[in-house]
Write a protein that holds these residues in place. Structure first.
Motif, PDB file in Angstrom:
ATOM      1  N   THR A   1      -0.748   1.066  -4.113  1.00 54.92           N
ATOM      2  CA  THR A   1      -0.786   2.088  -3.142  1.00 54.92           C
ATOM      3  C   THR A   1      -2.155   2.241  -2.203  1.00 54.92           C
ATOM      4  O   THR A   1      -2.712   1.832  -2.455  1.00 54.92           O
TER       5      THR A   1
ATOM      6  N   GLY B   1      -4.270   5.454   0.419  1.00 54.35           N
ATOM      7  CA  GLY B   1      -3.769   7.015   1.218  1.00 54.35           C
ATOM      8  C   GLY B   1      -5.628   7.064   1.906  1.00 54.35           C
ATOM      9  O   GLY B   1      -6.742   6.218   1.824  1.00 54.35           O
TER      10      GLY B   1
ATOM     11  N   GLY C   1       8.058  11.486  -3.523  1.00 51.38           N
ATOM     12  CA  GLY C   1       8.130  11.054  -2.632  1.00 51.38           C
ATOM     13  C   GLY C   1       9.378  10.100  -1.828  1.00 51.38           C
ATOM     14  O   GLY C   1      10.364  10.749  -2.667  1.00 51.38           O
TER      15      GLY C   1
ATOM     16  N   THR D   1       9.167  -0.570  -0.525  1.00 51.66           N
ATOM     17  CA  THR D   1       7.832   0.885   0.198  1.00 51.66           C
ATOM     18  C   THR D   1       8.588   1.638  -0.664  1.00 51.66           C
ATOM     19  O   THR D   1       9.601   2.469  -0.666  1.00 51.66           O
TER      20      THR D   1
ATOM     21  N   LEU E   1       6.392   6.328   0.665  1.00 57.46           N
ATOM     22  CA  LEU E   1       6.005   7.081   0.895  1.00 57.46           C
ATOM     23  C   LEU E   1       5.912   8.638  -0.348  1.00 57.46           C
ATOM     24  O   LEU E   1       7.006   9.011  -0.054  1.00 57.46           O
ATOM     25  N   ASP E   2       4.465   8.356  -0.607  1.00 52.30           N
ATOM     26  CA  ASP E   2       4.500   9.428  -2.141  1.00 52.30           C
ATOM     27  C   ASP E   2       3.869  10.873  -1.495  1.00 52.30           C
ATOM     28  O   ASP E   2       2.232   9.883  -1.005  1.00 52.30           O
TER      29      ASP E   2
ATOM     30  N   LEU F   1      -1.933  11.730   0.636  1.00 46.77           N
ATOM     31  CA  LEU F   1      -0.379  10.678   1.001  1.00 46.77           C
ATOM     32  C   LEU F   1      -0.619   8.908   0.794  1.00 46.77           C
ATOM     33  O   LEU F   1      -1.291   8.971   1.000  1.00 46.77           O
ATOM     34  N   GLU F   2       0.668   8.552  -0.501  1.00 43.80           N
ATOM     35  CA  GLU F   2      -0.061   7.537  -0.700  1.00 43.80           C
ATOM     36  C   GLU F   2       1.313   6.894   0.443  1.00 43.80           C
ATOM     37  O   GLU F   2       2.196   7.072   0.326  1.00 43.80           O
ATOM     38  N   TYR F   3       0.839   5.236   0.869  1.00 44.18           N
ATOM     39  CA  TYR F   3       1.617   4.292   1.380  1.00 44.18           C
ATOM     40  C   TYR F   3       1.668   2.975   0.055  1.00 44.18           C
ATOM     41  O   TYR F   3       0.893   2.287  -0.083  1.00 44.18           O
ATOM     42  N   ARG F   4       2.992   3.374  -0.402  1.00 47.68           N
ATOM     43  CA  ARG F   4       3.511   1.749  -2.045  1.00 47.68           C
ATOM     44  C   ARG F   4       4.372   1.010  -1.104  1.00 47.68           C
ATOM     45  O   ARG F   4       4.389   1.205  -0.355  1.00 47.68           O
TER      46      ARG F   4
END
Length: 359
Positions: free
Chosen positions: A222, A224, A326, A337, A339-340, A351-354
């Protein structure tokens, strides 16, 4: 409000939607009223007004074309536009657009009880500003994520029209990408009218795919960005690497157990102003966590919920535990993918982009 309702239904209940070949859509216009939860002492001065607003909805009734429709007893998939006036110049107004799932919990001849869960984006007209609006501690950015959850009772007055009464919660937050960010939590009472393009819908039943109970594994990473505070406007990179093992519980959900490592650049900056470390060597800012989670699948899309604790945390900042909420999407059976939103207690952490791989 009455003008909005008349315009909405005059247009959407026209011959375009009332024709004999109409698809099973539900079109709604609602009024909302509520209050602001003071979940922190830092926002007591803002939780004094009662937000009011309106909402427009378009929902499509699923009929069984995909396997998950049947698994969830044919829910509705919808899109909403929600407007709030906060009756407080420090908070201003907001407009939110979201997509949602609306699942029927109980159905009778004329009425049904539904549960709705939606995610989207919101625009807030008034945010924190050191010079002009320093008392707004809940939001510092115009764009925010929104979460809406609601129980609804829909009662049919006529084959094409129904009344709706709902009790819900609206949440707005930017995920700590900019601070201050206490977030807004607004419980609401909802009342409105729905127009159904067909009086009843026909479902398709198909042979469901065979349930596969085998364990599977995922490897993901991830990225962010978070801000330390309102006086430091720089965004600091936060990364993680995780490995998990999952056990399918049924065709809809998986139980997940995993471990992950966190690398938060903002913590090194925080240490420099941490008075408890004066005269001491700075501890390691890396963290190792263990988490237990659940995935609820809707075809290629899944809702993720997790709770974890830090097994390794030399620098003791924040809570020793964390939560995560998420949305996960599979581009292929292997590549996904997500979004968490990672949370410490009631405060957004990042805010995490995985991006990940399933094997």
């Amino acid at each position: 409000m009455r003008v909005w309702l008349l315009v909405f239904f005059a247009f959407f209940s026209s011959n375009v939607f009332a024709q004999r070949a109409a698809q099973p859509w539900v079109l709604g216009a609602y009024a909302n009223g509520g209050f602001i939860i003071a979940h922190s002492p830092l926002m007591q001065h803002l939780a004094v007004s009662h937000p009011t607003g309106f909402e427009l909805n378009v929902q499509k009734q699923t009929t069984g074309k995909k396997a998950w429709h049947q698994l969830y007893q044919f829910p509705k998939v919808g899109y909403s536009l929600v407007y709030f006036h906060y009756h407080n110049p420090k908070l201003g107004r907001s407009v939110a657009a979201s997509t949602y799932i609306n699942k029927t919990l109980w159905r009778a001849r004329k009425g049904e009880l539904n549960y709705r869960l939606g995610l989207g984006m919101a625009y807030l007209t008034e945010g924190y500003d050191q010079e002009t609006n320093h008392k707004n501690s809940v939001a510092s950015s115009a764009l925010n994520a929104t979460l809406q959850t609601r129980f609804e009772y829909d009662y049919r007055l006529a084959p094409h029209y129904s009344l709706l009464l709902g009790l819900g919660l609206n949440h707005y937050s930017n995920g700590a990408t900019k601070k201050p960010n206490l977030g807004l939590n607004i419980p609401t009472l909802t009342f409105g009218v729905n127009f159904h393009t067909v009086p009843a819908f026909i479902t398709e039943t198909k042979t469901l795919p065979e349930f596969d109970p085998k364990l599977f594994y995922t490897l993901s990473t991830t990225a962010g960005w978070r801000q330390i505070g309102p006086l430091d406007t720089k965004k600091y990179l936060v990364q993680s690497v995780s490995f998990s093992v999952a056990k399918p519980l049924n065709r809809k959900s998986n139980l997940v157990l995993g471990a992950e490592a966190f690398f938060d650049r903002s913590l090194k900056v925080q240490q420099q102003t941490d008075t408890t470390l004066t005269g001491k060597p700075f501890p390691d800012t890396k963290k190792l966590g263990i988490f237990l989670g659940h995935e609820l699948g809707f075809g290629d899309l899944a809702l993720e919920t997790q709770v974890g604790f830090y097994a390794y945390r030399p620098y003791k900042n924040g809570t020793p535990y964390y939560e995560r909420l998420g949305l996960k999407y599979h581009f292929t059976p292997e590549i996904f993918t997500a979004l968490d939103l990672k949370i410490h207690g009631f405060a957004a952490d990042v805010l995490e982009y995985r991006l990940g791989y399933k094997f």
